[in-house]
Design an enzyme around this catalytic site. Structure first.
Site, PDB file in Angstrom:
ATOM      1  N   ARG A 276      46.311  21.784  45.130  1.00 48.29           N
ATOM      2  CA  ARG A 276      46.721  23.192  45.242  1.00 48.29           C
ATOM      3  C   ARG A 276      47.983  23.391  44.388  1.00 48.29           C
ATOM      4  O   ARG A 276      48.927  24.078  44.744  1.00 48.29           O
ATOM      5  CB  ARG A 276      46.989  23.605  46.700  1.00 48.29           C
ATOM      6  CG  ARG A 276      47.312  25.110  46.830  1.00 48.29           C
ATOM      7  CD  ARG A 276      47.253  25.612  48.274  1.00 48.29           C
ATOM      8  NE  ARG A 276      47.973  24.785  49.206  1.00 48.29           N
ATOM      9  CZ  ARG A 276      49.301  24.722  49.326  1.00 48.29           C
ATOM     10  NH1 ARG A 276      50.070  25.440  48.564  1.00 48.29           N
ATOM     11  NH2 ARG A 276      49.843  23.927  50.217  1.00 48.29           N
TER      12      ARG A 276
ATOM     13  N   TYR B  26      37.398  48.015  38.410  1.00 50.41           N
ATOM     14  CA  TYR B  26      36.479  47.319  39.324  1.00 50.41           C
ATOM     15  C   TYR B  26      36.805  47.697  40.779  1.00 50.41           C
ATOM     16  O   TYR B  26      37.970  47.655  41.184  1.00 50.41           O
ATOM     17  CB  TYR B  26      36.619  45.814  39.068  1.00 50.41           C
ATOM     18  CG  TYR B  26      35.830  44.932  39.982  1.00 50.41           C
ATOM     19  CD1 TYR B  26      34.444  45.036  40.054  1.00 50.41           C
ATOM     20  CD2 TYR B  26      36.470  43.971  40.764  1.00 50.41           C
ATOM     21  CE1 TYR B  26      33.717  44.199  40.886  1.00 50.41           C
ATOM     22  CE2 TYR B  26      35.746  43.126  41.598  1.00 50.41           C
ATOM     23  CZ  TYR B  26      34.371  43.258  41.660  1.00 50.41           C
ATOM     24  OH  TYR B  26      33.649  42.433  42.488  1.00 50.41           O
TER      25      TYR B  26
ATOM     26  N   ASP C 105      42.258  43.461  32.705  1.00 54.92           N
ATOM     27  CA  ASP C 105      41.087  42.685  33.100  1.00 54.92           C
ATOM     28  C   ASP C 105      40.203  42.612  31.856  1.00 54.92           C
ATOM     29  O   ASP C 105      39.608  43.604  31.441  1.00 54.92           O
ATOM     30  CB  ASP C 105      40.378  43.396  34.263  1.00 54.92           C
ATOM     31  CG  ASP C 105      39.178  42.609  34.784  1.00 54.92           C
ATOM     32  OD1 ASP C 105      38.541  41.905  33.985  1.00 54.92           O
ATOM     33  OD2 ASP C 105      38.873  42.731  35.980  1.00 54.92           O
TER      34      ASP C 105
ATOM     35  N   LYS D 100      31.676  35.474  35.185  1.00 49.69           N
ATOM     36  CA  LYS D 100      30.772  36.232  34.326  1.00 49.69           C
ATOM     37  C   LYS D 100      30.432  35.406  33.072  1.00 49.69           C
ATOM     38  O   LYS D 100      29.936  34.315  33.200  1.00 49.69           O
ATOM     39  CB  LYS D 100      31.410  37.586  33.975  1.00 49.69           C
ATOM     40  CG  LYS D 100      31.970  38.318  35.217  1.00 49.69           C
ATOM     41  CD  LYS D 100      30.859  38.709  36.170  1.00 49.69           C
ATOM     42  CE  LYS D 100      31.296  39.633  37.274  1.00 49.69           C
ATOM     43  NZ  LYS D 100      31.734  39.015  38.508  1.00 49.69           N
TER      44      LYS D 100
HETATM   45  N1  PLP Z   1      36.771  42.076  37.312  1.00 53.38           N
HETATM   46  C1  PLP Z   1      35.582  42.607  37.002  1.00 53.38           C
HETATM   47  C2  PLP Z   1      35.492  43.556  35.857  1.00 53.38           C
HETATM   48  C3  PLP Z   1      34.442  42.272  37.741  1.00 53.38           C
HETATM   49  O1  PLP Z   1      33.254  42.821  37.421  1.00 53.38           O
HETATM   50  C4  PLP Z   1      34.575  41.359  38.817  1.00 53.38           C
HETATM   51  C5  PLP Z   1      33.395  40.943  39.607  1.00 53.38           C
HETATM   52  O2  PLP Z   1      32.330  41.514  39.536  1.00 53.38           O
HETATM   53  C6  PLP Z   1      35.841  40.864  39.117  1.00 53.38           C
HETATM   54  C7  PLP Z   1      36.913  41.226  38.338  1.00 53.38           C
HETATM   55  C8  PLP Z   1      36.056  39.958  40.292  1.00 53.38           C
HETATM   56  O3  PLP Z   1      35.672  38.671  39.981  1.00 53.38           O
HETATM   57  P1  PLP Z   1      35.145  37.622  41.062  1.00 53.38           P
HETATM   58  O4  PLP Z   1      33.861  38.144  41.586  1.00 53.38           O
HETATM   59  O5  PLP Z   1      35.057  36.361  40.282  1.00 53.38           O
HETATM   60  O6  PLP Z   1      36.186  37.567  42.155  1.00 53.38           O
END
Ligand code: PLP
Length: 386
Positions: free
Chosen positions: A56, A109, A179, A204
C-alpha cells in the site's frame, strides 16, 4: 533521452537482468518487503513512496506501469490506483479543502459528478460549464481551487480547447486536472498543453481486454507526492500487482490497438452517416473542421461514439439494441470487444431531454472485430426494427 510511445509501451522501465532474464517482468505478489537489518528497515520507512516497504505504498510490478504511464504522458510521476474512481477521488480528497470551489467543464462521467456533489458535506461547492470559454470566465470565483475537465466527453464526445483552459487557469493560480481516458496518452498529452494532472481509468483502452479495473494520476513530483501521501496511502485504493501485470500487458499493444479502433470507428461512422434512421452522430473526428484547436490537441480518435435514432424512445432504442448480436450490451468501453449501451430507461426520458440528451441516443464502443462485421451487425439490426 526521448522515447517513442511504442518504446515506452514495450520496453521502457523494464530490465530483464534484474529479474533473472525474464522477458516478462514478474508479478511481485507480496504485501510487504523484508529487510536484512533493522537500520535498513527504518531508513526505507522514512521515504515509503520511493522504497519497497509495503504494497500500500510502492510495489515493483505496479511501479513498472507507473514509469511507463508517466513517460507516455510526458509527466514527472505517476501513481496507480485500484480504479479510475480511486484515482479521481484521491485527487479531490487531496487537493480540496472545506470552502473550496471546483469548476467542472464538459460532460463529466456520472460518478465523478456524484462524488463532487457528495463533497458538499465538506462545504466544497462546484459549477458546471459546457465548453465555451466565456462561460468559464463567468463561473470562476475567488475560492476556485480546481478546474476539472473531460475532453472528449464520453456520452456526446464533445471537446474543449485544453490550452485555452490552462492559460486562463494559470493567470488565476487554479490547478487543472483532466480525465484523459477517452484519448489515452497515445492520442492526447494534456500535460504538454499545460494541465497539472492527467487522470485515467486504466480499465478502458489502456488495460484493453475488459479483464481488469485500475486508475492512474500523472503530474509533477510535488502534486503526485502529495496525492500519494493522502489520497492514495490513507484512502488505500491500491492497485494489486496481478492487476498491474495485466494492465502492463495491455499497454504493450496500446498504440497498435488504438490505430485499429480508430480505423474501424471511422468506417462505422461513414456507414452510419448514410442511414436515414439516424439524426446525429457524435465523435470528435466529425467536428475537426469546427474546432481548429483539435489538430494541435489530438493525434487521433479512439472508438467510442454515439448517435441518435430519429424520433426514438425507450421502446425503439430497446428493440434496436436487442437486435444487435455482435455488439454486447454492457457498461464500460475501450476493450477488444464491441459494446452497446444507451442512457434511456423506462422512466427517465424527460430528465434526459432536460440534460440535453436525446432519448434516442445510443453509444457504441467499437472493438477490434473489424468494421465489416460491425457494419453488418448494425445493418441487420436496422432491418429488424423497420
Ligand atoms: N472516467 C471515465 C471517463 C469513465 O468512463 C470511467 C468509467 O467508466 C471512469 C472514469 C471510472 O473508472 P473506473 O470504472 O475504472 O473506476
Amino acid at each position: 533521452m526521448t522515447y517513442t510511445d511504442e518504446e515506452i509501451c514495450t520496453h521502457f522501465g523494464e530490465d530483464p537482468q534484474i529479474y533473472n532474464g525474464a522477458i516478462s517482468p514478474p508479478i511481485y505478489q507480496t504485501s510487504l518487503f523484508a529487510f536484512r537489518n533493522f537500520k535498513e528497515f527504518i531508513d526505507a520507512q522514512k521515504l515509503e513512496r520511493e522504497n519497497y516497504v509495503y504494497s500500500r505504498g510502492v510495489n515493483p510490478t505496479v511501479n513498472i506501469l507507473e514509469k511507463k504511464l508517466a513517460a507516455l504522458e510526458k509527466g514527472e510521476k505517476c501513481k496507480c490506483f485500484s480504479s479510475g474512481m480511486g484515482a479521481i477521488s484521491a485527487v479531490f480528497f487531496t487537493l480540496l479543502n472545506s470552502g473550496d470551489h471546483v469548476v467542472l467543464i464538459n460532460n463529466i462521467y456520472g460518478p465523478t459528478t456524484q462524488l463532487i456533489n457528495y463533497l458538499s458535506k465538506f462545504n466544497i461547492t462546484y459549477s458546471f460549464v459546457d465548453h465555451h470559454l466565456t462561460d468559464i470566465h463567468e463561473v470562476i470565483k475567488d475560492n476556485t481551487k480546481l478546474i476539472y475537465v473531460e475532453s472528449p466527453g464520453t456520452m456526446l464526445m464533445k471537446v474543449v480547447d485544453l490550452q485555452a483552459i490552462t492559460q486562463l487557469a494559470k493567470t488565476k493560480g487554479i490547478i487543472t486536472a483532466i480525465d484523459n481516458t477517452w484519448s489515452t496518452p497515445i492520442f492526447q498529452k494534456p500535460l504538454t498543453l499545460g494541465f497539472d494532472l492527467s487522470i485515467h481509468s486504466l480499465t478502458k483502452y489502456i488495460g484493453g481486454h475488459s479483464d481488469v479495473i485500475g486508475g492512474a494520476v500523472v503530474g509533477n513530483h510535488a502534486l503526485v507526492d502529495e496525492i500519494f501521501e493522502y489520497g492514495y496511502q490513507l484512502n488505500g485504493a491500491v492497485l494489486g500487482a496481478h492487476d498491474a501485470f495485466l494492465i502492463n500487458r495491455g499497454l504493450r499493444t496500446l498504440p497498435l490497438r488504438l490505430k485499429q479502433h480508430q480505423k474501424n470507428a471511422l468506417k462505422v461512422i461513414d456507414y452510419l452517416s448514410s442511414k436515414q434512421e439516424i439524426a446525429n452522430i457524435y465523435h470528435p473526428s466529425l467536428v475537426k473542421e469546427d474546432y481548429p484547436f483539435l489538430e494541435k490537441q489530438m493525434k487521433g480518435y479512439s472508438g467510442l461514439l454515439s448517435f441518435e435514432l430519429r424520433n426514438a424512445h425507450f421502446e425503439s432504442v430497446s428493440r434496436f439494441i436487442d437486435a444487435l448480436s455482435l455488439f454486447e450490451i454492457g457498461v464500460s468501453w475501450g476493450g477488444y470487444e464491441s459494446l452497446v449501451t444507451a442512457p434511456v430507461k423506462d422512466d427517465n426520458e424527460e430528465q434526459l431531454i432536460e440534460n440535453g440528451i436525446s432519448p434516442g441516443l445510443i453509444r457504441l464502443s467499437i472493438g477490434l472485430e473489424g468494421a465489416e462485421l460491425q457494419i453488418n451487425d448494425l445493418e441487420q439490426a436496422f432491418h429488424q426494427i423497420k
